[in-house]
Design a protein around this motif. Structure first.
Motif, PDB file in Angstrom:
ATOM      1  N   LEU A   1       0.859  -1.178   0.000  1.00 35.02           N
ATOM      2  CA  LEU A   1       0.000   0.000   0.000  1.00 35.02           C
ATOM      3  C   LEU A   1       0.894   1.226   0.000  1.00 35.02           C
ATOM      4  N   PHE A   2       0.652   2.124  -0.934  1.00 32.79           N
ATOM      5  CA  PHE A   2       1.371   3.387  -0.802  1.00 32.79           C
ATOM      6  C   PHE A   2       0.410   4.549  -0.927  1.00 32.79           C
ATOM      7  N   PHE A   3       0.721   5.578  -0.182  1.00 34.76           N
ATOM      8  CA  PHE A   3      -0.080   6.790  -0.189  1.00 34.76           C
ATOM      9  C   PHE A   3       0.885   7.946  -0.338  1.00 34.76           C
ATOM     10  N   VAL A   4       0.789   8.626  -1.460  1.00 35.95           N
ATOM     11  CA  VAL A   4       1.747   9.707  -1.716  1.00 35.95           C
ATOM     12  C   VAL A   4       1.021  10.981  -2.103  1.00 35.95           C
ATOM     13  N   GLN A   5       1.586  12.093  -1.701  1.00 31.26           N
ATOM     14  CA  GLN A   5       0.998  13.389  -2.035  1.00 31.26           C
ATOM     15  C   GLN A   5       2.114  14.385  -2.332  1.00 31.26           C
ATOM     16  N   GLY A   6       1.727  15.636  -2.553  1.00 31.71           N
ATOM     17  CA  GLY A   6       2.737  16.628  -2.904  1.00 31.71           C
ATOM     18  C   GLY A   6       3.458  16.193  -4.164  1.00 31.71           C
ATOM     19  N   ARG A   7       4.780  16.159  -4.075  1.00 29.93           N
ATOM     20  CA  ARG A   7       5.547  15.701  -5.237  1.00 29.93           C
ATOM     21  C   ARG A   7       6.301  14.412  -4.927  1.00 29.93           C
ATOM     22  N   GLN A   8       5.753  13.643  -4.008  1.00 31.80           N
ATOM     23  CA  GLN A   8       6.394  12.373  -3.659  1.00 31.80           C
ATOM     24  C   GLN A   8       6.427  11.430  -4.865  1.00 31.80           C
ATOM     25  N   HIS A   9       7.427  10.592  -4.869  1.00 33.79           N
ATOM     26  CA  HIS A   9       7.571   9.600  -5.944  1.00 33.79           C
ATOM     27  C   HIS A   9       7.864   8.248  -5.304  1.00 33.79           C
ATOM     28  N   VAL A  10       7.043   7.270  -5.621  1.00 38.30           N
ATOM     29  CA  VAL A  10       7.298   5.940  -5.057  1.00 38.30           C
ATOM     30  C   VAL A  10       7.262   4.900  -6.168  1.00 38.30           C
ATOM     31  N   ASP A  11       8.225   4.020  -6.126  1.00 39.61           N
ATOM     32  CA  ASP A  11       8.390   3.010  -7.178  1.00 39.61           C
ATOM     33  C   ASP A  11       8.526   1.644  -6.505  1.00 39.61           C
ATOM     34  N   ASN A  12       7.600   0.745  -6.820  1.00 37.65           N
ATOM     35  CA  ASN A  12       7.701  -0.620  -6.297  1.00 37.65           C
ATOM     36  C   ASN A  12       7.948  -1.580  -7.445  1.00 37.65           C
ATOM     37  N   HIS A  13       9.017  -2.321  -7.344  1.00 36.98           N
ATOM     38  CA  HIS A  13       9.306  -3.385  -8.308  1.00 36.98           C
ATOM     39  C   HIS A  13       9.271  -4.709  -7.559  1.00 36.98           C
ATOM     40  N   THR A  14       8.350  -5.566  -7.941  1.00 36.19           N
ATOM     41  CA  THR A  14       8.294  -6.856  -7.243  1.00 36.19           C
ATOM     42  C   THR A  14       8.558  -7.984  -8.227  1.00 36.19           C
ATOM     43  N   LEU A  15       9.118  -9.033  -7.704  1.00 36.28           N
ATOM     44  CA  LEU A  15       9.427 -10.206  -8.535  1.00 36.28           C
ATOM     45  C   LEU A  15       9.228 -11.466  -7.709  1.00 36.28           C
ATOM     46  N   VAL A  16       8.479 -12.409  -8.264  1.00 35.24           N
ATOM     47  CA  VAL A  16       8.354 -13.723  -7.628  1.00 35.24           C
ATOM     48  C   VAL A  16       8.860 -14.742  -8.626  1.00 35.24           C
ATOM     49  N   ARG A  17       9.786 -15.568  -8.193  1.00 35.09           N
ATOM     50  CA  ARG A  17      10.260 -16.636  -9.073  1.00 35.09           C
ATOM     51  C   ARG A  17       9.784 -17.979  -8.531  1.00 35.09           C
ATOM     52  N   HIS A  18       8.917 -18.614  -9.300  1.00 31.10           N
ATOM     53  CA  HIS A  18       8.451 -19.953  -8.931  1.00 31.10           C
ATOM     54  C   HIS A  18       9.464 -20.950  -9.488  1.00 31.10           C
ATOM     55  N   ASN A  19      10.382 -21.347  -8.639  1.00 31.91           N
ATOM     56  CA  ASN A  19      11.453 -22.223  -9.112  1.00 31.91           C
ATOM     57  C   ASN A  19      11.164 -23.695  -8.891  1.00 31.91           C
ATOM     58  N   ALA A  20      10.018 -23.997  -8.295  1.00 28.55           N
ATOM     59  CA  ALA A  20       9.683 -25.393  -8.000  1.00 28.55           C
ATOM     60  C   ALA A  20       8.192 -25.594  -8.194  1.00 28.55           C
ATOM     61  N   PRO A  21       7.781 -26.839  -8.449  1.00 30.08           N
ATOM     62  CA  PRO A  21       6.346 -27.098  -8.597  1.00 30.08           C
ATOM     63  C   PRO A  21       5.606 -26.891  -7.280  1.00 30.08           C
ATOM     64  N   ASN A  22       4.295 -26.760  -7.363  1.00 30.97           N
ATOM     65  CA  ASN A  22       3.467 -26.591  -6.164  1.00 30.97           C
ATOM     66  C   ASN A  22       3.906 -25.424  -5.296  1.00 30.97           C
ATOM     67  N   THR A  23       4.137 -24.314  -5.903  1.00 22.46           N
ATOM     68  CA  THR A  23       4.456 -23.110  -5.128  1.00 22.46           C
ATOM     69  C   THR A  23       3.388 -22.057  -5.426  1.00 22.46           C
ATOM     70  N   PHE A  24       3.200 -21.155  -4.488  1.00 23.07           N
ATOM     71  CA  PHE A  24       2.054 -20.247  -4.553  1.00 23.07           C
ATOM     72  C   PHE A  24       2.475 -18.812  -4.287  1.00 23.07           C
ATOM     73  N   SER A  25       1.894 -17.906  -5.047  1.00 14.23           N
ATOM     74  CA  SER A  25       2.133 -16.498  -4.727  1.00 14.23           C
ATOM     75  C   SER A  25       0.848 -15.701  -4.917  1.00 14.23           C
ATOM     76  N   ASP A  26       0.696 -14.735  -4.055  1.00 14.03           N
ATOM     77  CA  ASP A  26      -0.484 -13.879  -4.120  1.00 14.03           C
ATOM     78  C   ASP A  26      -0.023 -12.455  -3.864  1.00 14.03           C
ATOM     79  N   GLU A  27      -0.377 -11.564  -4.757  1.00 14.25           N
ATOM     80  CA  GLU A  27       0.113 -10.193  -4.627  1.00 14.25           C
ATOM     81  C   GLU A  27      -1.034  -9.214  -4.767  1.00 14.25           C
TER      82      GLU A  27
END
Lengths: 445, 250
Positions: free
Chosen positions: A281-307
């Motif tokens: 969650l981000f909340f920005v005002q004025g001249r704020q700058h926010v950058d989110n880079h996310t990465l999930v690597r499923h390197n094995a079977p039966n793995t789960f991700s929720d974003e």
């Protein structure tokens, strides 16, 4: 002289008594950083985020952790927790409280851990985030001096949250810090780790943190990153997670403050049954700058991700969301969900959102979606016709937008703090909690 | 209580109300009827303060004060409440938050303390059971996923909690089956009192069997062309609107 080279010069003579292997690692970081240089908008991963304010800044490393209790209290959260405090990157024993650590839990400043346990952590630190991930991780390796090392033994359920505070002071001249956080969660252990970046009004420092979280088989870690530095602070963070079989990692990446904020969050799901949950969650005002880079690597079977990432932008603020999911060849029976929703409270606010999926397996269930919109004016009107003033109506609706993420926050102190920041003037959360209590009581009667 | 004087209103450039006059006194229940497109909903929208309605001339007074100069929420705090024809869904805002925020806004405006939680819950639960709604409604987001009947009951629940001086009901009967209509009507009837007034906008006479009005007005082409008592509604039911139109044209 390049900006990168100038930056490295500031390390000066501070670290000439280090063990050879530490010095060698630092040297490798410095060389890598100098070769890479600061990223520019020509780099795909930094297309929307201009770091010139960092590259051109004049920052020095802090020498002391002086912060009196009153000033600290204004930044600290009233969490019943094991507390580790850093002021402009320097460890403060006076403000920390590590007196009642349960058996099997070790929480130390990095310098202590390196001195007393370097064989245990020397190999671990930098294993997930070395010099190659980004110029900033390389810079961190070159300049890092302090940080938090948390080790949790097999099967240990940590009684209280582990609360790491990074306080940023309003200094006469700008400081920088390059802290490291290392969390080693033993098999079947359970813990909550909070990284809190808090700053005094007017603080204009640069924080460049690298966190590594390693979950052994069956470990459960809730990780909170609450960033509410001053709106002049510059903040770059890189969080790297490695998960073994049947482990569960839950991230809360909550951004309220900062002038320029970049967070990279990377998880490797390396064995089946591993699950990772990203809440942002981000909340920005004025001249704020926010950058989110996310990465999930499923390197094995039966793995789960929720974003689930939500952004609220007001005024001329700018946001970036880049979420990538990679399913490795033949990693079958994967489930990956990703959602990014943004709320623009002003015509001049801007968001760039990009979900990316790379799938090299066929038996997978993946979904992603991104939406951007404004507050529903019909709903604002409906609330006002009930006598609720416009500011509160907008606050309620904004909070409702954030609700999906906030409802998952399990630490009420954090939920309340974020809700206040997001919604402004609202009925007290605790009044609402009272209501639910009374309502339950009446139901039973 | 409510005085509408020679009200002219345009929406997107076309005139919808063309000199509407209406006086509603405390204790009275008025029904505003008329064919589709006559401007029935426009009046309640203007009184509530909805955007997009331009008052070109005339005035609207509430207890002697110029309503048109008041903010939307000020009108509500003065005691006017609009029951929507199509209540808005507000995802993420729980019913109970809305009720509490609205009730406290009223109390604060009157210079009173905010209502203590136990007292509030008692009040809400009484009204809830009166409207034959169960407690889970309170924890659900406002109108989200509600059936048509549930939405209308929810509008009346808000009225029972907030106790307006003037309740305006815009087509509150649309989409209601007979059982739901009875519950809604009972709710509205419980609001009737010597110091309160009710203004219903409706297309059908059916609702008026359950909420019996003191005054019935026929709105045609932006003007009230005929007023009478409840018998006028019966006549309209039997003969339709044509004869009123002819009469007013004559």
């Amino acid at each position: 002289m390049s900006a990168a080279h100038a930056f490295l010069q500031r390390l000066g003579e501070r670290v000439d008594d280090e063990p050879t292997w530490v010095a060698a690692r630092r040297q490798a970081g410095a060389e890598r950083f100098e070769a890479l240089g600061f990223p520019t908008k020509r780099d795909e991963a930094w297309k929307y985020t201009d770091v010139r304010r960092i590259a051109e800044g004049e920052f020095t490393l802090a020498d002391d952790a002086e912060l009196d209790e009153a000033r600290f209290a204004a930044l600290d959260m009233p969490l019943d927790a094991h507390r580790l405090v850093f002021v402009d990157g320097v460890f403060s024993a006076a403000l920390s409280d590590l007196t009642e650590l349960p058996e099997g839990v070790s929480i130390e400043p990095l310098t202590t851990a390196m001195r007393t346990n370097h064989e245990a952590i020397g190999g671990a630190i930098g294993r997930l985030a070395g010099v190659d991930f980004s110029p900033f991780t390389a810079l961190n390796v070159a300049l890092s001096e302090e940080g938090a090392v948390v080790r949790i033994g097999q099967g240990v359920v940590v009684d209280k949250p582990i609360y790491v505070v990074f306080a940023s002071r309003a200094n006469e001249s700008a400081r920088m810090s390059h802290p490291r956080v290392l969390v080693m969660a033993g098999a079947r252990s359970q813990s909550t780790v909070v990284e809190h970046y808090a700053g005094e009004a007017g603080a204009a420092n640069f924080t460049n943190v690298v966190s590594e979280v390693m979950l052994e088989r069956g470990a459960i870690v809730d990780h909170y990153k609450l960033q509410e530095a001053s709106t002049e602070d510059l903040h770059v963070a890189s969080i790297h997670v490695e998960q073994s079989r049947d482990s569960r990692f839950t991230s809360f990446n909550l951004n309220l403050g900062g002038a320029l904020v970049r967070t990279d969050l990377v998880t490797d799901l390396n064995a089946q049954g591993a699950e990772t949950n990203y809440n942002g969650l981000f909340f920005v005002q004025g001249r704020q700058h926010v950058d989110n880079h996310t990465l999930v690597r499923h390197n094995a079977p039966n793995t789960f991700s929720d974003e689930n990432y939500k952004g609220i932008l007001n005024d001329r603020a700018r946001g970036v969301f880049n979420g990538k999911v990679v399913v490795k060849r033949d990693s079958q029976q994967i489930e990956a969900n990703q959602n990014n929703a943004n709320l623009l409270l002003s015509d001049r606010a801007e968001i760039d959102t990009k979900p990316e999926l790379e799938i090299y397996a066929d038996d997978v269930k993946c979904s992603h979606g991104a939406t951007t919109g404004q507050l529903d004016e019909e709903a604002v009107f409906a609330l006002r016709t009930r006598g609720i003033d416009e500011q509160m109506a907008r606050g309620l609706l904004t909070l409702a937008f954030a609700g999906e993420v906030m409802d998952r926050v399990r630490l009420p102190v954090i939920a309340e703090r974020v809700e206040r920041a997001v919604a402004g003037k609202l009925p007290e959360r605790f009044n609402l909690a009272d209501l639910v209590e009374v309502s339950d009581a009446l139901e039973e009667a | 209580m409510l005085e509408v004087k020679d009200l002219h209103v345009t929406v997107e450039g076309s005139e919808i109300l063309k000199g509407l006059n209406l006086t509603v006194n405390p204790g009275e229940v008025h029904a505003l009827m008329g064919p589709n497109g006559a401007g029935k909903s426009t009046l309640s929208a203007v009184v509530a303060g909805k955007d997009g309605y331009e008052v070109t001339s005339g005035e609207v007074l509430f207890e002697g004060k110029n309503l048109l100069e008041m903010e939307i929420e000020e009108r509500a705090l003065a005691g006017i409440l609009l029951g929507f024809q199509y209540p808005v869904e507000i995802p993420g805002v729980k019913n109970i938050y809305l009720l509490k925020a609205a009730l406290n806004a009223q109390r604060v405006a009157r210079g009173e303390e905010e209502i203590p939680a136990p007292e509030f819950m008692k009040l809400v639960r009484e009204q809830l059971s009166f409207m034959k709604m169960d407690g889970s409604f309170l924890q659900r987001a406002v109108n989200e996923g509600f059936s048509g009947g549930e939405k209308k009951r929810n509008e009346i629940l808000q009225m029972l909690v907030l106790q307006p001086k003037l309740a305006m009901l815009d087509e509150i009967d649309s989409g209601l089956d007979i059982d739901a209509m009875k519950v809604v009507a009972e709710g509205v009837n419980s609001l009737r009192s010597a110091d309160r007034a009710i203004l219903m906008v409706t297309h059908y006479q059916r609702l008026l069997e359950h909420i019996v009005p003191d005054h019935v007005h026929v709105l045609v082409d932006g003007r009230i062309v005929k007023s009478g008592d409840k018998d006028l509604a019966n006549e309209l039911e039997a003969r339709g609107y044509e004869w009123v139109l002819e009469e007013s044209a004559a």
